[in-house]
Design a protein around this motif. Structure first.
Motif: not given
Length: 122
Positions: A90-93, A111-116
């Motif tokens: 749950g943490t963006c890599q 593995t990535l948030c939406v922005d990343c």
């Protein structure tokens, strides 16, 4: 991941369900591949010159591609379960911020948030 043990349990359940579904898909694809191969052995098809040969070759390639995709999903699920165990699920890599719960519900292996993820696609 924010939300504590309850959220972790829910994520684990989703990941294990996805793993079970993917394993069943892999097993079915293995049987399908063997059926395609067996069907091609029973014929005297020349893939290069027979119009049916292209169909057999296409079917084999399609089953292989689906198998590779399912195996990749299985690998992603296993990696997500490892992140869950070590507390990084749950943490963006990329940026280190939390991944939105809605994204994890839709893509439990994210593995990535939406922005990343959007930046990575560009």
């Amino acid at each position: 991941m924010t939300g504590g043990a309850e959220a972790d349990g829910s994520a684990r359940e989703r990941l294990l369900a996805l793993r079970a579904t993917t394993e069943a898909r892999l097993a079915a694809l293995g049987g399908t591949f063997e059926e395609v191969v067996a069907a091609s052995e029973d014929t005297n098809a020349d893939d290069e010159h027979d119009p049916e040969g292209a169909t057999i070759g296409f079917e084999r390639a399609q089953v292989v591609a689906l198998t590779v995709s399912a195996q990749r999903t299985l690998d992603d699920v296993d990696a997500a379960l490892e992140r869950l165990a070590d507390g990084t699920y749950g943490t963006c890599q990329s940026c280190g911020r939390p991944i939105a719960p809605a994204r994890l519900a839709a893509r439990p292996t994210a593995t990535l948030c939406v922005d990343c993820a959007q930046r990575a696609r560009r």
